[in-house]
Design an enzyme around this catalytic site. Structure first.
Site, PDB file in Angstrom:
ATOM      1  N   SER A  80       0.789  -1.231   0.000  1.00 22.78           N
ATOM      2  CA  SER A  80       0.000   0.000   0.000  1.00 22.78           C
ATOM      3  C   SER A  80       0.820   1.279   0.000  1.00 22.78           C
ATOM      4  O   SER A  80       0.250   2.368  -0.110  1.00 22.78           O
ATOM      5  CB  SER A  80      -0.969   0.008   1.180  1.00 22.78           C
ATOM      6  N   LYS A  83       0.047   3.394  -2.867  1.00 26.55           N
ATOM      7  CA  LYS A  83      -1.041   4.363  -2.846  1.00 26.55           C
ATOM      8  C   LYS A  83      -0.521   5.794  -2.845  1.00 26.55           C
ATOM      9  O   LYS A  83      -1.172   6.708  -3.389  1.00 26.55           O
ATOM     10  CB  LYS A  83      -1.932   4.120  -1.631  1.00 26.55           C
ATOM     11  N   GLN A 136     -11.374  -4.679   1.004  1.00 24.18           N
ATOM     12  CA  GLN A 136     -11.088  -5.429  -0.220  1.00 24.18           C
ATOM     13  C   GLN A 136     -12.369  -5.605  -1.038  1.00 24.18           C
ATOM     14  O   GLN A 136     -13.479  -5.549  -0.498  1.00 24.18           O
ATOM     15  CB  GLN A 136     -10.519  -6.820   0.113  1.00 24.18           C
ATOM     16  N   TYR A 165     -10.514   2.595   5.482  1.00 27.62           N
ATOM     17  CA  TYR A 165      -9.387   2.266   4.608  1.00 27.62           C
ATOM     18  C   TYR A 165      -9.821   1.235   3.581  1.00 27.62           C
ATOM     19  O   TYR A 165     -10.414   0.208   3.933  1.00 27.62           O
ATOM     20  CB  TYR A 165      -8.238   1.743   5.457  1.00 27.62           C
ATOM     21  N   ASN A 167      -9.051  -0.591  -0.454  1.00 27.10           N
ATOM     22  CA  ASN A 167      -8.431  -0.773  -1.766  1.00 27.10           C
ATOM     23  C   ASN A 167      -9.386  -0.441  -2.919  1.00 27.10           C
ATOM     24  O   ASN A 167      -8.966   0.170  -3.903  1.00 27.10           O
ATOM     25  CB  ASN A 167      -7.888  -2.199  -1.902  1.00 27.10           C
ATOM     26  N   GLU A 287      -0.204   9.841   5.497  1.00 27.92           N
ATOM     27  CA  GLU A 287      -0.886  10.094   6.761  1.00 27.92           C
ATOM     28  C   GLU A 287       0.042  10.937   7.622  1.00 27.92           C
ATOM     29  O   GLU A 287       1.258  10.744   7.607  1.00 27.92           O
ATOM     30  CB  GLU A 287      -1.245   8.764   7.426  1.00 27.92           C
ATOM     31  N   LYS A 330       3.537   6.036   5.854  1.00 31.41           N
ATOM     32  CA  LYS A 330       2.642   5.079   5.180  1.00 31.41           C
ATOM     33  C   LYS A 330       3.191   3.678   5.356  1.00 31.41           C
ATOM     34  O   LYS A 330       4.392   3.451   5.183  1.00 31.41           O
ATOM     35  CB  LYS A 330       2.510   5.394   3.686  1.00 31.41           C
ATOM     36  N   SER A 333       1.851  -3.567   2.736  1.00 28.37           N
ATOM     37  CA  SER A 333       2.046  -5.013   2.871  1.00 28.37           C
ATOM     38  C   SER A 333       1.433  -5.749   1.696  1.00 28.37           C
ATOM     39  O   SER A 333       0.445  -5.308   1.113  1.00 28.37           O
ATOM     40  CB  SER A 333       1.377  -5.536   4.155  1.00 28.37           C
ATOM     41  N   ASN A 358       5.821 -10.317   5.674  1.00 36.06           N
ATOM     42  CA  ASN A 358       4.777  -9.443   6.208  1.00 36.06           C
ATOM     43  C   ASN A 358       4.736  -9.585   7.730  1.00 36.06           C
ATOM     44  O   ASN A 358       3.859 -10.229   8.291  1.00 36.06           O
ATOM     45  CB  ASN A 358       3.420  -9.790   5.587  1.00 36.06           C
TER      46      ASN A 358
END
Length: 377
Positions: A80, A83, A136, A165, A167, A287, A330, A333, A358
């Site tokens: 992410s 993003k 998701q 949050y 995707n 953020e 940010k 994963s 991860n």
């Protein structure tokens, strides 16, 4: 465990410079070694910048099977953190006058006009405040059915009332950006954004020539894996890059003046804070936290509840005063990779942590916070 400092940064070194470099290496080693040991992380690349001076430290293995060490050429799945790059492309499109964050999806996708999601703005999609899009896509959604999914989606809240949050939210945001630029999304990233940011080893589509540098990610059982791209994966979590490239991106964010117009304005645009959400401020991709920031506040802003649950959002009427007093961060994963990026423009410090496992987000943040605390002048 081996650690390699990029030699090209400093040659020749004065005794004072060598001492300083060894000091920074010791800071990073102290923070990263225990994390790799505790979570059995095969490999990491950690890049830091201090007052415009870059360092890259490489640890462990990019491939366990082939015993390939992590190097300055190793590609990691950013997850992410992608993003933020998508947000930068959107900001660039806005600077060019081809996209407006105040527009609604239906302007670029007529098939969404009149649907509930068309009440959200492009900004809402880019800040996860569109009304409750999930983390998701449902498993049954495919490229062929994604438009039907958005047309039929029903909001849980008014646009701007909550941050969830998502995707799908960020994926649609990236798709609208590509439509506004009249380009394929991957082409826009690889041919427009990356070159202007000086990113020479960052890809949506890893070319055959770079595949030998693509690290294997590892799951909890240390089985190797690469991500399986889903709907709008490229915008949400699809970038692969080296730590050195991500450090260049961080340095461009610390000092956008080094960039040509309009990319300078595009990067500045991603550093505007739009919504206050608990312990943090949500911008485009990044953020934000007032700096200095405690580890506890940073952990709270990246907590499980901030990722998995809706949180009340309050629209800010003005940009927080002075980016020199803000930490930007940010996480990112995929199934086999875990990453974190943070920087403080006012202190001219930043850190990039890329790992091919991860491992838990709190551990990443703790290590990065410890490094930044030691780097801060």
């Amino acid at each position: 465990m081996t650690v390699t400092l990029v030699a090209s940064c400093f040659a020749p070194l004065s005794s004072h410079a060598a001492e300083n470099d060894a000091h920074i290496r010791a800071i990073v080693d102290k923070a990263i070694g225990p994390v790799m040991a505790e979570y059995k992380v095969p490999g990491m690349a950690v890049a830091v910048t201090v007052d415009g001076k870059p360092y890259v430290f490489n640890y462990g293995l990019a491939s366990i099977k082939d015993n390939t060490p992590v190097s300055e050429a190793t590609l990691f799945e950013l997850g992410s953190i992608s993003k933020v790059l998508t947000a930068t492309l959107a900001s660039y499109a806005q600077v060019l006058g081809k996209l407006s964050l105040d527009d609604h999806p239906g302007k670029y996708m007529p098939e969404l006009q009149g649907s509930p999601i068309d009440k959200a703005s492009v900004l809402n999609l880019g800040t996860y405040t569109g009304g409750g899009l999930p983390l998701q896509f449902p498993q049954e959604v495919t490229d062929a059915t994604k438009i039907d999914y958005f047309r039929q989606w029903q909001p849980q809240a008014a646009p701007g009332a909550q941050r969830r949050y998502s995707n799908p939210s960020l994926g649609l945001f990236g798709h609208l950006t590509a439509l506004a630029l009249k380009s394929d999304f991957a082409d826009a990233m690889e041919q427009q954004l990356f070159p202007q940011l000086g990113l020479k080893s960052s890809y949506i589509r890893v070319p055959d020539s770079a595949m030998p540098n693509y690290a294997w990610g590892y799951d909890e059982d240390n089985k190797p894996r690469h991500m399986n791209p889903g709907v709008f994966a490229a915008a949400g979590y699809g970038v692969r890059a080296t730590a050195a490239d991500m450090l260049r991106f961080v340095e461009a964010n610390i000092d956008p003046q080094r960039l040509d117009e309009p990319m300078r304005r595009a990067v500045n645009g991603t550093q505007v804070g739009y919504f206050k959400v608990g312990a943090m401020v949500q911008g485009l991709g990044w953020e934000q936290y007032p700096y200095p920031v405690t580890l506890q506040r940073l952990q709270a802003g990246n907590a499980y509840t901030m990722i998995m649950e809706p949180n009340a959002a309050k629209r800010l009427t003005a940009r927080p005063a002075g980016s020199d007093k803000i930490l930007f961060n940010k996480t990112g994963s995929t199934g086999g990779f875990g990453n974190y990026v943070a920087f403080v423009p006012g202190k001219k410090i930043g850190v990039v942590i890329l790992a091919n496992k991860n491992y838990p987000i709190p551990a990443r943040i703790k290590a990065a916070h410890a490094i930044l605390e030691q780097l801060a002048p």
